[in-house]
Scaffold this motif. Sequence first.
Motif, mmCIF file in Angstrom:
data_model
loop_
_atom_site.group_PDB
_atom_site.id
_atom_site.type_symbol
_atom_site.label_atom_id
_atom_site.label_comp_id
_atom_site.label_asym_id
_atom_site.label_seq_id
_atom_site.Cartn_x
_atom_site.Cartn_y
_atom_site.Cartn_z
ATOM 1 N N VAL A 117 0.838 -1.202 0.000
ATOM 2 C CA VAL A 117 0.000 0.000 0.000
ATOM 3 C C VAL A 117 0.874 1.254 0.000
ATOM 4 C CG1 VAL A 117 -1.665 1.353 1.330
ATOM 5 C CG2 VAL A 117 -1.963 -1.119 1.104
ATOM 6 N N PHE A 118 1.887 1.256 0.879
ATOM 7 C CA PHE A 118 2.744 2.439 0.966
ATOM 8 C C PHE A 118 3.593 2.588 -0.284
ATOM 9 C CE2 PHE A 118 6.623 4.629 2.684
ATOM 10 C CZ PHE A 118 6.004 5.865 2.884
ATOM 11 N N ALA A 119 4.090 1.480 -0.813
ATOM 12 C CA ALA A 119 4.895 1.538 -2.041
ATOM 13 C C ALA A 119 4.082 2.109 -3.195
ATOM 14 C CB ALA A 119 5.412 0.143 -2.393
ATOM 15 N N ALA A 120 2.807 1.748 -3.259
ATOM 16 C CA ALA A 120 1.948 2.269 -4.329
ATOM 17 C C ALA A 120 1.751 3.767 -4.191
ATOM 18 C CB ALA A 120 0.601 1.548 -4.309
ATOM 19 N N ALA A 121 1.578 4.249 -2.952
ATOM 20 C CA ALA A 121 1.401 5.680 -2.734
ATOM 21 C C ALA A 121 2.665 6.445 -3.113
ATOM 22 C CB ALA A 121 1.029 5.942 -1.272
ATOM 23 N N CYS A 122 3.818 5.913 -2.718
ATOM 24 C CA CYS A 122 5.077 6.582 -3.052
ATOM 25 C C CYS A 122 5.331 6.582 -4.550
ATOM 26 C CB CYS A 122 6.237 5.914 -2.310
ATOM 27 S SG CYS A 122 6.247 6.219 -0.535
ATOM 28 N N GLU A 123 4.992 5.487 -5.211
ATOM 29 C CA GLU A 123 5.156 5.428 -6.671
ATOM 30 C C GLU A 123 4.259 6.450 -7.350
ATOM 31 O OE1 GLU A 123 4.861 2.186 -10.360
ATOM 32 O OE2 GLU A 123 4.353 1.596 -8.313
ATOM 33 N N LYS A 124 3.015 6.549 -6.882
ATOM 34 C CA LYS A 124 2.087 7.519 -7.461
ATOM 35 C C LYS A 124 2.591 8.946 -7.268
ATOM 36 C CE LYS A 124 -2.704 9.151 -7.049
ATOM 37 N NZ LYS A 124 -4.003 8.945 -6.350
ATOM 38 N N ALA A 125 3.192 9.218 -6.110
ATOM 39 C CA ALA A 125 3.676 10.560 -5.802
ATOM 40 C C ALA A 125 5.087 10.813 -6.322
ATOM 41 C CB ALA A 125 3.637 10.782 -4.291
ATOM 42 N N ALA A 126 5.724 9.807 -6.931
ATOM 43 C CA ALA A 126 7.119 9.906 -7.392
ATOM 44 C C ALA A 126 8.041 10.270 -6.236
ATOM 45 C CB ALA A 126 7.244 10.912 -8.531
ATOM 46 N N VAL A 127 7.817 9.608 -5.097
ATOM 47 C CA VAL A 127 8.599 9.849 -3.886
ATOM 48 C C VAL A 127 9.404 8.592 -3.561
ATOM 49 C CG1 VAL A 127 8.410 10.135 -1.381
ATOM 50 C CG2 VAL A 127 7.050 11.571 -2.901
#
Length: 432
Positions: A358-368
Motif C-alpha cells: 500500500v505504501f509503495a503504491a502511494a510513493c510510486e504515485k507521488a514519485a517519492v
Amino acid sequence: MRTPPRFDRGHTDDLMSFLTASPSPYHAVANAAERLEKAGFRQVAETDAWEGAHGGKYVVRGGAIVAWYVPEGAEPHTPFRIVGAHTDSPNLRVKPRPDSGAHGWRQVAVEIYGGPLLNSWLDRDLGLAGRLSLRDGTTRLVNIDRALLRVPQLAIHLDRSVTSEGLKLDKQRHLQPIWGLGNDVRDGDLIRFLEQESGLAEGEVTGWDLMTHSIEPPSYLGRDKELVAGPRMDNLLSVHAGTAALAAVATYDSALPYIPVLAAFDHEENGSQSDTGADGPLLGSVLERSVFARGGTYEDRARAFAGTVCLSSDTGHAVHPNYAERHDPTHHPRAGGGPILKVNVNNRYATDGSGRAVFAAACEKAAVPFQSFVSNNSMPCGTTIGPITAARHGIKTVDIGVAILSMHSARELCATEDPFLLANALVAFLEG
C-alpha cells in the motif's frame, strides 16, 4: 477532480513556523485546527448530534484532534484512509506544587515526561507553555516564549568524574530549573505570574498542564541549508504533514474513493493509555459516529473498518555517522532519502507485506522515494501508535515516518527535503 498542489521547500518553511507556534500538544492541535478551518473544515462537538453531510469536520479533545473529509457520494460503508500521528514530545512538565527553591535560588518543580535526552535540556533557555483550566470551566492556552527558565549544569571543577565516567543526572535532584533569586518561596507564585501574563484575575486558574520548551527557533543548517534543526520534530513533523495532506485532498478532490482522516493523538511518549491517546476510544468513536451519521448500520461499520488502512507516521532513526554500528548493517536509512517504512517482525511496528505494498503504491504515485528501516537485532526496538491502532480497531496499519537524528533531544535534526516528500506521499495515500 483536480490535482492537488505538489509540496516543495515552502512546506518545510511552514513546518518551521508550525514547530515554533506549537510548544505544547494543545498549541499543536489549535494550529492544525486553524489550518483545517482555512481549508473549509468545521469543528463538531462530541456532545452534539452529528450530521452525515459531505465536507470536512474535526473533533478536538485536549491535546488530540481527529479530522475527516466526507466526499460527495460517500456511502455509509465507504472505507477510511487514516494518517495517524502524535502531538506530544518528551520534556519537563510542571508539578502540582510548582514553587520550590533553595540557597537563594527560586525554582520550578518539574516531572520528567516521556524519555527525553536529559543532557539536551541543560544550560538551555526555556519558555513555559500549555493549558490553564479556569474557575468557570473553560481553558486558556498560555505560551511564555522567552527566556524564563534554565537548568544549570554543574561546573566541571566540581565534578571531575564527568570526563572519565560521563555525565550522570538524577531526575529528581538535577533537572529542577531556576527562574529567579530569593529565599521567600511562596506557594502560588508561578501560577500568579501566568495569570498576570495571560490577563487573568488572581485565583482564576484552578488547574494547569504546563511544560517547558526551548525558545531557540528552528533553523536551516549546513552549507547548502540541506538540513533543518528544531524542536519537537518527533512528532509534530508528521502532524504538520498529515494536516497539510488532508487539507490539500479535501480542497482539490471531490470524488475520493475513501474518506481521508487525520488522527493526531496525545500521550504516545508514555504509552498512549488515556482518553486522548491512541489506546483510548477517541478514533473508534469518531469513525463509528461518522458511519452512523450517514445512515449506516453496524454491518456498514464492519465493512468500512475492514477496508480501512492507517499510515502510522512517526519519526525514525537515520543512520548516525558516528554510531553506524548501532544500526542494522543492511538497513541504513539516510536523511534526504525519502520517508522510511518501519518493519519489526515482533510487532513493535504494525507493517506487514501487504501494508508495504500500500505504501509503495502511494510513493510510486507521488514519485517519492522511500527506504526501509529495521532495528539492529542486538538493540531493543521502539514502538509507535501503529500496533495499538491495528489491535484496538482491527484495521490494517503501516508504520512509516521521516528519518532524523537526535531523537528525543530538545532539538532534533532532519533533511530539508524529507518533510515535503512525506507530505506528497500522504496526499497520494489519502487519495487512494
